[in-house]
Design an enzyme around this catalytic site. Sequence first.
Site, PDB file in Angstrom:
ATOM      1  N   HIS A 415       0.842  -1.197   0.000  1.00  0.00           N
ATOM      2  CA  HIS A 415       0.000   0.000   0.000  1.00  0.00           C
ATOM      3  C   HIS A 415       0.874   1.244   0.000  1.00  0.00           C
ATOM      4  CE1 HIS A 415      -2.990   2.892   2.027  1.00  0.00           C
ATOM      5  NE2 HIS A 415      -3.327   2.751   0.773  1.00  0.00           N
ATOM      6  N   HIS A 416       0.646   2.113  -0.966  1.00  0.00           N
ATOM      7  CA  HIS A 416       1.319   3.405  -1.041  1.00  0.00           C
ATOM      8  C   HIS A 416       0.286   4.518  -1.013  1.00  0.00           C
ATOM      9  CE1 HIS A 416       4.993   1.596  -3.412  1.00  0.00           C
ATOM     10  NE2 HIS A 416       5.038   1.306  -2.117  1.00  0.00           N
ATOM     11  N   GLU A 504      -9.972   3.110  -8.204  1.00  0.00           N
ATOM     12  CA  GLU A 504     -11.184   3.414  -7.444  1.00  0.00           C
ATOM     13  C   GLU A 504     -11.899   4.513  -8.238  1.00  0.00           C
ATOM     14  OE1 GLU A 504     -12.327   4.409  -2.873  1.00  0.00           O
ATOM     15  OE2 GLU A 504     -10.885   5.692  -3.870  1.00  0.00           O
ATOM     16  N   GLU A 510     -16.413   1.861   0.670  1.00  0.00           N
ATOM     17  CA  GLU A 510     -15.886   2.407   1.924  1.00  0.00           C
ATOM     18  C   GLU A 510     -16.776   3.500   2.500  1.00  0.00           C
ATOM     19  OE1 GLU A 510     -12.087   3.720   0.443  1.00  0.00           O
ATOM     20  OE2 GLU A 510     -12.784   5.765   0.104  1.00  0.00           O
TER      21      GLU A 510
HETATM   22  C1  NOJ Z   1      -8.812   6.134   0.614  1.00  0.00           C
HETATM   23  C2  NOJ Z   1      -8.870   4.834  -0.098  1.00  0.00           C
HETATM   24  O1  NOJ Z   1      -9.953   4.782  -0.996  1.00  0.00           O
HETATM   25  C3  NOJ Z   1      -8.977   3.759   0.944  1.00  0.00           C
HETATM   26  O2  NOJ Z   1      -9.160   2.506   0.334  1.00  0.00           O
HETATM   27  C4  NOJ Z   1      -7.762   3.776   1.804  1.00  0.00           C
HETATM   28  O3  NOJ Z   1      -7.912   2.834   2.833  1.00  0.00           O
HETATM   29  C5  NOJ Z   1      -7.560   5.157   2.440  1.00  0.00           C
HETATM   30  N1  NOJ Z   1      -7.641   6.177   1.450  1.00  0.00           N
HETATM   31  C6  NOJ Z   1      -6.212   5.285   3.135  1.00  0.00           C
HETATM   32  O4  NOJ Z   1      -5.195   5.230   2.179  1.00  0.00           O
HETATM   33 CA    CA Z   2     -11.303   6.626  -1.821  1.00  0.00          CA
END
Ligand code: NOJ
Ligand code: CA
Length: 703
Positions: A415-416, A504, A510
């Site tokens: 993850h970046h 995304e 989310e």
């Molecule tokens: C927003 C991203 O859509 C989400 O998936 C991620 O967990 C958070 N940012 C933190 O990077």
């Molecule tokens: Ca997002």
Amino acid sequence: MIRMKSLTCAVAVGLIACSSYAQTITSPNKSLTLSFSLSVKGEPVYQLSLGKKSVILPSKLGVELREEPSFLSGFTVARVETFLVDETWEPVWGEVKTIRNNYRELKVTLQQPEVGNRALGITFRLFNDGLGFRYEFAAQDNLKYFIVAGEKTEFRLAGDHLAFWIPGDFDTNEYAYSHTKLSEVDARIGRRVGEIFSKSVIGENAVQTPLMMKSADGLYINIFEAALVNYPAMHLEIDKQTFTLTPVLAPDAAGNRAYLQAPCTTPWRTIMVSTKAADILASKIILNLNEPSKITDVSWIKPMKYIGIWWELHVGKSSWNYADVDNVRLGTTDWQNLTPNGRHGATTARTKYYIDFAARHGFDAVLVEGWNVGWEDWFGKWKEEVFDFVTPYPDFDVAGLQTYAAERGVKLIMHHETSASVTNYERRMDDAFRFMNRYGYDAVKTGYVGRIIPRGEYHDGQWTVNHYVRVVEKAARYKIMVNAHEPVRPTGLHRTYPNWLACEAARGNEFNAWSSGNPPDHETILPFTRLLGGPMDYTPGIFQIKMSYYDPNRKEQVHTTLAKQLALYVTMYSPLQMAADLPENYERFMDAFQFIKDVAVDWDNTRILEAEPGDYITIARKAKGKEEWFLGAITDENKRTATAALDFLEPNRSYAATIYADAPNAHWEKNPMAYSIDSTIVTNETVLKLKLAEGGGAAVRIR
Ligand code: NOJ
Ligand code: CA
């Protein structure tokens, strides 16, 4: 490939000057007609119709330049070519095994006699399901470097269509959709949405593309773009009197839209149109207008299903940050000596738990967010040096986890989160990718939450658009696959860079964890809008629907039933699918979880069985290389019966079908987790009738 070439407009000694010129072509099946002409002022004009119905009324074309005479008028026609293309090609991964690329091209070369015969090319590709066109700037003595001040392309619609829109915004596309007539759009509502972290709402009449519309006379029309590189993303300004749409392009810090150098082209402007909504979902125009893969060895690129230390962060069960302090600094902060907050999610032990779960249930990979230092003050500071992408927190054992995961045949996904500090990411990307290679990571999820650095740039501007492409190009050199969050919305570039598995770039699942959420019709609109550009990492599979489970005071919830979460694996195409809920929650519903374990992520064939934007979608897909189909049906806030004729199955064969459906008393709000699982035998003569609850869905495995 059949390529028939016919030069029209008498090309004698190369150039001809036709003013008030007109030319018409039809699509290969003759359903669409495109006319191109020059007005008396020498302005390029096009129009498009489907049979007798107007799709685009006569509309002007042109590009406004900042420091030189514009490409708007005073044109004569120098050369016209038309030819037919009919070819097929195979994507590295996708919804279908082979894609037909069939269009008639009209290539017009215009000249401006008063600007030293400066040339502008406009290429139209007329498919059976729509039109693509772009501007082409040839290498020439009197056009070398130029600055685009604005694009004057018009899309003059034939009426006040119903539109599915989100506010035009140069920084985010994470809005819920409104449906209104074009004349009733008020995109200022974007300013009142409180739950998106960086917004740059354009104004009252500006909306985003893809813009999905429906006309009163039954046409489904979608306006979008393909192959967005080296140019800002296209938003659209609505003229509410004439229903004319014109591009609004994100400016840079100096107020300019694009810096170009001839020879070059703009992205394709696209207009998909059909009398059937399903045809919009099946259209391959966007992919066909993109360049073939630039990556020759694609053996390392693999569709995958993953789980991750992710939803638990969003529901607040654990944290990205290791310590509850503010004011940390790369290079100075002694991370080893910070006091842990006791809630850190990405610990070695917790990651092993996810790896074990993935191995037990056949998942390819585990995403881990919050593994690296910097999360203490990452958010909302507009700070340049937040993450270095190579330093783990003290409780995350990178080398140990590499071995642990490899022994169990599971990959870890890196993850970046860049916190939109793109400059910082660009400086550190090589080190970060080398670090990934060293520790066995072959996929990265990037993120761009926040205001862009360099300051003054937008997520959708030319500079940042080029950044996202630089990332996938560089990642390819390290054999790394990319899933970008908060980038500009995709425009089919995954054909050219098949390591760009997903983005995304829309309002994902989310939002259901911590905001007012995604309305029940959201997933019936996304395939008609955002997904036309490419796969979305929507992160379906949430079984624990109400957040009050985690904390009785919480009101948030997923706005679907559990069964609809299953259907999304089929209706929301992506070669990268997450089972987003916590392993603990899947343990509670192992029978329903079986569908997520079984569902494919790469397909030989796709059938759109029913579709209506904002209302419902039913899709069947055939798993790659297998005689096995998966079917997903979803509805909006209204209950309905989905009808699925299984005539795509092989004749004279019996198949076992497992049907995951809403229980009779299910309802997205009142009773979202009630489902039923039934088994039955089906043939190609079966017509399934699937009862979907309000906000519900159904998922079927057929083999
Ligand atoms: C927003 C991203 O859509 C989400 O998936 C991620 O967990 C958070 N940012 C933190 O990077
Ligand atoms: Ca997002």
